[in-house]
Motif scaffolding. Structure first.
Motif, short mmCIF file in Angstrom:
data_model
loop_
_atom_site.label_atom_id
_atom_site.label_comp_id
_atom_site.label_asym_id
_atom_site.label_seq_id
_atom_site.Cartn_x
_atom_site.Cartn_y
_atom_site.Cartn_z
N GLY A 223 0.78 -1.22 0.00
CA GLY A 223 0.00 0.00 0.00
C GLY A 223 0.81 1.28 0.00
N LEU A 224 1.95 1.27 -0.68
CA LEU A 224 2.75 2.48 -0.81
C LEU A 224 2.51 3.13 -2.16
CD1 LEU A 224 4.36 0.94 1.55
CD2 LEU A 224 6.28 2.37 0.84
N SER A 225 2.75 4.44 -2.22
CA SER A 225 2.60 5.17 -3.48
C SER A 225 3.95 5.27 -4.17
CB SER A 225 2.05 6.57 -3.21
OG SER A 225 3.03 7.35 -2.53
N ILE A 226 3.91 5.67 -5.43
CA ILE A 226 5.16 5.85 -6.20
C ILE A 226 6.06 6.88 -5.55
CG2 ILE A 226 6.04 6.78 -8.39
CD1 ILE A 226 3.77 5.23 -9.79
N PRO A 227 5.56 8.07 -5.16
CA PRO A 227 6.45 9.04 -4.51
C PRO A 227 7.02 8.54 -3.18
CG PRO A 227 4.47 10.13 -5.30
CD PRO A 227 4.23 8.66 -5.42
N GLU A 228 6.23 7.76 -2.43
CA GLU A 228 6.73 7.24 -1.16
C GLU A 228 7.89 6.28 -1.39
OE1 GLU A 228 2.90 7.31 1.89
OE2 GLU A 228 3.06 5.68 0.44
N VAL A 229 7.77 5.43 -2.40
CA VAL A 229 8.85 4.49 -2.72
C VAL A 229 10.11 5.25 -3.13
CG1 VAL A 229 9.60 2.76 -4.39
CG2 VAL A 229 7.37 2.54 -3.29
N ASP A 230 9.94 6.25 -3.99
CA ASP A 230 11.12 7.00 -4.45
C ASP A 230 11.76 7.81 -3.32
OD1 ASP A 230 11.20 6.02 -6.97
OD2 ASP A 230 10.37 7.77 -7.96
N ALA A 231 10.96 8.26 -2.37
CA ALA A 231 11.53 8.97 -1.22
C ALA A 231 12.39 8.03 -0.39
CB ALA A 231 10.41 9.57 -0.36
N LEU A 232 11.93 6.78 -0.23
CA LEU A 232 12.68 5.80 0.58
C LEU A 232 13.96 5.35 -0.10
CD1 LEU A 232 9.72 3.55 1.80
CD2 LEU A 232 11.28 4.85 3.29
N PHE A 233 13.88 5.08 -1.41
CA PHE A 233 15.01 4.46 -2.11
C PHE A 233 15.86 5.50 -2.85
CE2 PHE A 233 12.07 1.11 -1.23
CZ PHE A 233 12.89 0.08 -0.82
#
Length: 802
Positions: A223-233
């Motif tokens: 349940g993560l969004s694309i921006p959330e994933v890019d912020a993490l990685f």
């Protein structure tokens, strides 16, 4: 035989072929770039050589128009001749190395290699840039001699900027062929060599695309969004800002999907094979031609409002509609931002307990498992896998280095507690009492070799010098929080900066002075060089602008003058030291960083050098000797016998324009063309060897009985130059190439560079010009518009045109 690459051929003129051709030309190799004759020619066009070369001409034009440029300098393009595979095929007989970069189709490649075998000269090397087709299939049915000279050379895109070159031996490739290409790739082309096996997608793309696919699949589940994933990685985990989805936009969704499908089809026994199954929403994007940057819409896109304002949008995977991008964060990322080092940031993110941290840990586990289970399938050691990710994907750490950062034993205990499988080779390593993949002992870096169940020395070229290893071997002789002086052997010491962007502050200025004194008493010579940071990195982005801002706002002009005087004294002390001083710049070498190099006896520069005196962008002028030393560089380039009779105006204008227009080179070759590098300065293609090559230069100068340059007055243009420059400024103002305030600053720069009130051809002591630099710099910080430029740069990172 003594091999040389004097002429090479590249077959295939797409973005990859054009990039390889540009790289070879930058290394001084004559290149023949070939492509097919277009299929759609009319009978009349078939008789026209220009029409028959239309395909390759389009590829060459695209390479020349690329941004960032694939060429070190556009002049390199003159070394490339174009042709087609019908009319010019026999010219391949002249080539020492033939690189195939055609479409990923086995039959097409087999037919091409069959034709090449009929024309290649004895001993010519043939290589394929394939990313997925086995070499044994491509060379099937060809002669033993062909197979002995055939290998895979897998460059990464964009070729000029990506450090990785995977070399894939064929079953019969001669060792001397492999060793030669490895040496040529490392030294002449500046690449980091990774030895891969003939397995699907080799090392970099097998590991890298697995990571992308695993994240995409798990993102929806968690349940993560694309921006959330890019912020993490991104940077918090030592990865580029492009992270996962922006990287895929850059590469192209169709390309990523092709590599995924290739791995899925050809790796039936892969335990994480499902990671290569492209999510349904990505398949729909590909069907809709939402392929990323190449179609101006992918996971992200930029829209223009009616007011011509750019608005960044991001795809919602559930609806396939674009929404306004809102930059997300997580508590683990907020905490990581406050930590000073990457290892601390990584551990902070992976050990957090919020939703983002748990997802990052889950993906780290998949990465750890996958990397460990690929040895020895795709490579024999952890080094190849880690280097592939660092050099091919711009990660700061590979998976095994990241595992070390977390703690191998600690991670394994957590994996067991959470029900994750632990790779058998890692469990055996820990059971034998070995708790890390890498270690530093007695100044040498070691890696754990699964095959021998023992540690082995990390292989390094003879030229390479590791400052980290020297530091670990207690070779630091002076140190403060901003710089270190390190003994790198043979009486040579290296002054290393370690501030943010290696900006020059008061501590570094003190360190330069202290280092010179120490080397004078204890050594033979000094290198000024750094190794931290990924590609291209920053040798030094200039003076500490926040210090200048603080002193200016507090009106501490006497303190600012003292700081400038100390900087000038240190740089000039290096220039006249009784031992050789060699600067080893790379990447961003701006402002004070550039001035530091101009003060050295010699410069050994990395090919990717973005050098310039850019102070006018913040309303100032170079005041660390830059105005004087760039002019001196131009004067000293003249033979002594003709210097007196030369019209200095022809030299002054380009020297002045470097500073007044804040010219920044886009390569070391361009820095030489701009006059920042002289004929005695060297360009090194491989940054890994840069400090080592600078050390060699120091020792050569010592061996040549080095004597410091004689300090003498400098001939200046005086008031004659100022009148001449006023006319140039008038033209630039009318052409809107500069603002009114730029013009004001440019006139002050001309005044300083020409020697102030001196007459034409006057001889001024260096101290007089240095005082002009200091006084003018302090005058400028009192100007409101200069302060506005400084504050705007500190706040936004971008120049203000006021």
């Amino acid at each position: 035989m003594s091999r040389k690459i004097r002429k090479a051929a590249v077959i295939g003129s797409g973005i990859m072929g054009g990039g390889i051709a540009a790289l070879l030309a930058g290394a001084g190799v004559d290149v023949l770039l070939l492509d097919i004759v277009p299929f759609d020619l009319t009978d009349e066009e078939k008789k026209d050589p220009t029409a028959r070369n239309r395909m390759v001409k389009a590829g060459m034009d695209a390479a020349l128009a690329s941004f960032p440029s694939l060429f070190m300098t556009k002049k390199d393009a003159t070394l490339i001749k174009i042709g087609n595979l019908d009319d010019d095929f026999d010219k391949l007989a002249e080539c020492d190395w033939i690189v195939e970069v055609v479409v990923e189709n086995l039959k097409i490649k087999q037919d091409l290699f069959g034709r090449i075998e009929g024309v290649r000269k004895p001993g010519a090397i043939i290589s394929s840039n394939t990313s997925g087709i086995p070499l044994k299939d491509m060379s099937q049915g060809l002669s033993s001699d062909f197979k002995q000279h055939f290998l895979g050379t897998h460059f990464f895109n964009p070729v000029r900027y990506m450090h990785l070159l995977e070399l894939i031996p064929g079953e019969e490739t001669l060792p001397e062929v492999l060793n030669f290409i490895a040496g040529f790739g490392e030294k002449n082309l500046g690449k980091g060599i990774v030895w891969a096996k003939d397995t699907p997608n080799f090392v970099g793309n097998r590991i890298g695309v697995h990571g992308i696919g695993a994240v995409m699949s798990s993102m929806l589940e968690d349940g993560l969004s694309i921006p959330e994933v890019d912020a993490l990685f991104g940077p918090a985990l030592g990865r580029p800002k492009t992270a996962i989805f922006k990287t895929t936009d850059l590469v192209g969704l169709d390309t990523m999907a092709h590599v995924c499908q290739n791995s899925y089809d050809l790796c039936p026994d892969d335990e994480q094979r499902d990671a290569f199954v492209v999510p349904e929403f990505v398949k729909q994007m590909i069907d809709k031609k939402l392929l990323g940057n190449k179609t101006k819409a992918g996971f992200y896109k930029t829209d223009l409002t009616p007011e011509w304002k750019k608005v960044r949008k991001v795809l919602n995977p559930a609806t396939l509609e674009y929404e306004d991008l809102i930059r997300p964060t997580f508590p683990c990322l907020d905490a990581a931002k406050k930590l000073p080092t990457l290892p601390e940031k990584i551990k902070c993110v992976l050990t957090g307990d919020d939703k983002g941290a748990k997802f990052a840990w889950k993906m780290a586990v998949k990465s750890f498992q996958y990397a460990a289970n690929r040895i020895p399938e795709i490579s024999d050691t952890v080094i190849e896998i880690d280097n592939s990710m660092k050099w091919g994907y711009n990660f700061e750490m590979g998976p095994f280095e990241m595992w070390d950062t977390y703690g191998v034993a600690e991670a394994v205990e957590r994996m067991k507690a959470e029900g994750y499988d632990v790779p058998e080779n890692v469990a055996a390593m820990l059971a034998a009492g070995h708790t890390c993949f890498y270690k530093l002992e007695q100044g040498k870096n070691y890696f754990y070799d699964f095959a021998s169940a023992a540690y082995k020395v990390v292989p390094m070229s003879d030229t390479m010098v590791s400052l980290a290893a020297a530091r670990g071997n207690d070779k630091v002789v002076q140190e403060n929080s901003s710089a270190s002086l390190i003994d790198i052997g043979d009486g040579v010491f290296c002054l290393e900066f370690h501030t943010k962007m290696n900006a020059l502050n008061a501590e570094i200025i003190d360190s330069i002075d202290g280092a010179l004194d120490y080397v004078d008493a204890n050594g033979a010579g000094l290198v000024i060089g750094n190794q931290a940071g990924g590609m291209p990195g920053a040798f030094s982005a200039g003076a500490d602008l926040s210090l200048v801002s603080r002193l200016a706002h507090d009106k501490k002009y006497a303190e600012l003058t003292t700081f400038l005087e100390r900087a000038q004294t240190g740089i000039q002390k290096a220039k006249y030291a009784p031992f050789p001083v060699v600067a080893a710049p790379y990447g961003m070498t701006l402002g004070g960083g550039c001035e530091t190099c101009l003060g050295a006896d010699r410069i050994v520069a990395h090919a990717e050098l973005y050098m310039g005196l850019v102070e006018i962008g913040v309303g100032l002028l170079p005041a660390g000797g830059g105005c004087m030393n760039i002019w001196k560089k131009f004067i000293d380039a003249l033979p002594a016998g003709v210097a007196k009779d030369t019209d200095l105006a022809k030299l002054f204008i380009p020297a002045f324009m470097n500073v007044a227009m804040a010219k920044v080179s886009m390569s070391a070759a361009e820095a030489r063309a701009n006059g920042f590098l002289g004929l005695a300065d060297r360009i090194v293609f491989n940054r890994d060897n840069l400090v080592g090559e600078a050390k060699k230069e120091v020792l050569k100068m010592v061996d040549d009985a080095y004597a410091p340059p004689m300090k003498k007055p400098l001939r200046v243009m005086g008031n004659a130059a100022q009148g001449m420059i006023n006319a140039e400024i008038y033209n630039m103002l009318n052409g809107k190439f500069m603002s009114e305030y730029d013009a004001f600053l440019a006139k002050r720069i001309a005044y300083v560079m020409s020697g102030g009130e001196a007459n034409k051809n006057s001889m001024l002591p260096e101290e007089a010009i240095l005082k002009l630099e200091r006084d003018t710099f302090v005058d400028l910080v009192k100007e409101e518009k200069s302060l506005a430029r400084i504050d705007h740069m500190l706040k936004t990172g971008k120049p203000l045109r006021n």
